[in-house]
Design an enzyme around this catalytic site. Structure first.
Site, mmCIF file in Angstrom:
data_model
loop_
_atom_site.group_PDB
_atom_site.id
_atom_site.type_symbol
_atom_site.label_atom_id
_atom_site.label_comp_id
_atom_site.label_asym_id
_atom_site.label_seq_id
_atom_site.Cartn_x
_atom_site.Cartn_y
_atom_site.Cartn_z
ATOM 1 N N GLY A 249 -0.112 1.943 -3.240
ATOM 2 C CA GLY A 249 0.733 2.989 -3.827
ATOM 3 C C GLY A 249 0.090 4.354 -3.727
ATOM 4 O O GLY A 249 0.744 5.357 -3.425
ATOM 5 N N ASP A 250 -1.221 4.394 -3.929
ATOM 6 C CA ASP A 250 -1.943 5.670 -3.852
ATOM 7 C C ASP A 250 -1.916 6.211 -2.426
ATOM 8 O O ASP A 250 -1.799 7.415 -2.188
ATOM 9 C CB ASP A 250 -3.388 5.470 -4.307
ATOM 10 C CG ASP A 250 -3.450 4.706 -5.630
ATOM 11 O OD1 ASP A 250 -4.348 3.868 -5.792
ATOM 12 O OD2 ASP A 250 -2.566 4.915 -6.468
HETATM 13 N N1 LIG Z 1 3.116 -6.823 1.061
HETATM 14 C C1 LIG Z 1 3.346 -5.634 1.645
HETATM 15 N N2 LIG Z 1 3.840 -5.577 2.913
HETATM 16 C C2 LIG Z 1 4.084 -4.378 3.506
HETATM 17 N N3 LIG Z 1 3.863 -3.170 2.923
HETATM 18 C C3 LIG Z 1 3.381 -3.195 1.653
HETATM 19 C C4 LIG Z 1 3.099 -4.399 0.943
HETATM 20 N N4 LIG Z 1 2.616 -4.077 -0.307
HETATM 21 C C5 LIG Z 1 2.613 -2.720 -0.353
HETATM 22 N N5 LIG Z 1 3.074 -2.196 0.803
HETATM 23 C C6 LIG Z 1 3.257 -0.769 1.136
HETATM 24 O O1 LIG Z 1 2.660 0.040 0.129
HETATM 25 C C7 LIG Z 1 3.667 0.791 -0.560
HETATM 26 C C8 LIG Z 1 3.328 0.852 -2.048
HETATM 27 O O2 LIG Z 1 3.222 -0.471 -2.520
HETATM 28 P P1 LIG Z 1 3.604 -0.792 -4.054
HETATM 29 O O3 LIG Z 1 5.055 -0.613 -4.242
HETATM 30 O O4 LIG Z 1 3.000 -2.114 -4.327
HETATM 31 O O5 LIG Z 1 2.869 0.399 -4.827
HETATM 32 P P2 LIG Z 1 2.067 0.308 -6.198
HETATM 33 O O6 LIG Z 1 2.601 -0.773 -7.052
HETATM 34 O O7 LIG Z 1 2.033 1.676 -6.754
HETATM 35 O O8 LIG Z 1 0.650 -0.093 -5.622
HETATM 36 P P3 LIG Z 1 -0.791 0.028 -6.356
HETATM 37 O O9 LIG Z 1 -0.543 0.414 -7.783
HETATM 38 O O10 LIG Z 1 -1.377 -1.335 -6.192
HETATM 39 O O11 LIG Z 1 -1.519 1.076 -5.566
HETATM 40 C C9 LIG Z 1 4.977 0.070 -0.272
HETATM 41 O O12 LIG Z 1 6.081 0.959 -0.366
HETATM 42 C C10 LIG Z 1 4.749 -0.401 1.156
HETATM 43 O O13 LIG Z 1 4.950 0.665 2.069
HETATM 44 O O1 LIG Z 2 -5.400 1.682 -14.973
HETATM 45 P P1 LIG Z 2 -4.639 2.390 -13.875
HETATM 46 O O2 LIG Z 2 -5.102 3.817 -13.712
HETATM 47 O O3 LIG Z 2 -3.134 2.253 -13.977
HETATM 48 O O4 LIG Z 2 -4.971 1.619 -12.516
HETATM 49 C C1 LIG Z 2 -6.296 1.594 -12.088
HETATM 50 C C2 LIG Z 2 -6.335 0.944 -10.714
HETATM 51 O O5 LIG Z 2 -5.922 -0.418 -10.769
HETATM 52 O O6 LIG Z 2 -5.434 1.638 -9.834
HETATM 53 C C3 LIG Z 2 -6.012 1.745 -8.546
HETATM 54 C C4 LIG Z 2 -5.072 1.126 -7.535
HETATM 55 O O7 LIG Z 2 -3.854 1.873 -7.539
HETATM 56 C C5 LIG Z 2 -7.383 1.048 -8.607
HETATM 57 O O8 LIG Z 2 -8.323 1.800 -7.852
HETATM 58 C C6 LIG Z 2 -7.713 1.049 -10.081
HETATM 59 O O9 LIG Z 2 -8.549 -0.029 -10.484
#
Ligand SMILES: Nc1ncnc2c1ncn2[C@@H]1O[C@H](COP(=O)(O)OP(=O)(O)OP(=O)(O)O)[C@@H](O)[C@H]1O
Ligand SMILES: O=P(O)(O)OC[C@@]1(O)O[C@H](CO)[C@@H](O)[C@@H]1O
Length: 306
Positions: A249-250
């Site tokens: 997501g980041d």
């Molecule tokens: N299993 C997957 N296959 C393909 N692309 C993925 C997958 N998981 C994540 N992505 C890519 O990463 C983007 C962000 O993923 P997600 O929606 O999980 O964000 P998030 O929940 O904010 O992630 P995180 O908090 O773990 O950083 C998705 O829109 C997609 O482009």
């Molecule tokens: O506690 P928060 O700030 O919601 O999430 C923290 C965290 O899970 O988010 C990042 C992945 O997006 C990791 O680097 C970190 O450990």
């Protein structure tokens, strides 16, 4: 100038154990430590995408020093406020599935907040501030609202990626860009969101209710719904194998900003965002610029009408 703000950073300890069992001694197959926290991850990916930036936030103790040393080794500028306790350690346990244990954040004092406020007041017209991640337990849920609404000069573009009360409060300050995932959007409206159509509907509702110019709802392997002005597009991810979704997501936030800074084309930026998120998800660490450029050249948007 681009700044990221991580009020609740972490050292991410990613541990792979194949036949994990509770209650017994498990030995890791691999384990690695990264400087983490959402804003710091955005800084790292922006840097990989060729976008200069400065990381702000709170760090403390030996874990805080690890974060500062790691970012210095990647030539990322930092200007953190030092706090008394240790920056938290977040465990990402990879067995048959991914389990996260995020540690308690260290105490943030009024003096620490005052020092941060002074740094934020120095941002200039045209700067961008990315506020990402959870808030430490000892700061008010309205902190992001206060920062966006009061602490930074008016013409700063604020990108926001958080959840829960911090998101609910901060929306009132009308950030320039937000990226909830579909779970965070569902929590905001207390509804189930499982399909791109549902995400499109509630993403549009959020844009309308809070006048947020750029709403990007991420849906992991279902890609992204991007809502801007009157248009809603669904951008599917490229083909690939999930390796490590931490920071995907980041990477999405960083990808949008890196492209938007260069072309000012929102749709191109949204496509680049998905390419960056997926390229990171398909990697042990984070994406490379070459991967993101390659993926983004072969991706389309599909317009959604609700
Ligand atoms: N299993 C997957 N296959 C393909 N692309 C993925 C997958 N998981 C994540 N992505 C890519 O990463 C983007 C962000 O993923 P997600 O929606 O999980 O964000 P998030 O929940 O904010 O992630 P995180 O908090 O773990 O950083 C998705 O829109 C997609 O482009
Ligand atoms: O506690 P928060 O700030 O919601 O999430 C923290 C965290 O899970 O988010 C990042 C992945 O997006 C990791 O680097 C970190 O450990």
């Amino acid at each position: 100038m681009i700044y990221t703000l991580t009020l609740n950073p972490a050292v991410d300890y990613i541990v792979r154990v194949s036949d994990f069992e509770l209650g017994r001694i498990n030995r890791s197959e691999t384990d690695v430590k990264y400087p983490g926290g959402k804003g710091i991850n955005v800084s790292r990916v922006l840097n990989r995408l060729g976008q200069d930036n400065t990381a702000l936030g709170f760090v403390g103790g030996f874990t805080g020093r690890f974060i500062e040393d790691s970012l210095a080794a990647e030539n990322i500028r930092t200007d953190f406020v030092s706090v008394a306790g240790d920056t938290r350690l977040n465990i990402k346990l990879k067995t048959l599935e991914e389990t996260e244990i995020n540690g308690q954040s260290t105490h943030i004092s009024a003096a620490n907040m005052g020092a941060l406020k002074e740094k934020l007041a120095l941002l200039k017209k045209g700067d961008t501030l990315i506020l990402a991640g959870s808030l430490p337990e000892t700061v008010s849920p309205g902190t992001y609202y206060d920062i966006i609404h009061t602490w930074v000069p008016k013409d700063i573009r604020c990108f926001l990626d958080t959840n829960g009360d911090a998101l609910f409060e901060a929306l009132r300050a009308r950030p320039f860009f937000i990226k909830p995932n579909h779970h965070e959007l569902a929590e905001l409206y207390n509804v189930p969101i499982a399909s791109p159509e549902q995400a499109a509907f509630y993403g549009k509702k959020l844009q309308t209710e809070y006048s947020v110019p750029h709403v990007l709802v991420s849906m992991a392997s279902q890609g992204v719904l991007y809502i801007h002005e009157e248009e809603i597009v669904h951008i599917q991810p490229p083909r690939g194998t999930l390796v490590n979704s931490v920071g995907a997501g980041d990477s999405t936030v960083a990808g949008f900003l890196a492209k938007y800074e260069k072309t000012n084309d929102p749709k191109e930026a949204a496509i680049y965002a998905v390419a960056a998120g997926s390229a990171s998800a398909f990697s042990e660490g984070f994406c490379t610029k070459a991967e993101v450029d390659r993926y983004s050249n072969n991706m389309q948007c599909e317009r959604i009408n609700i």
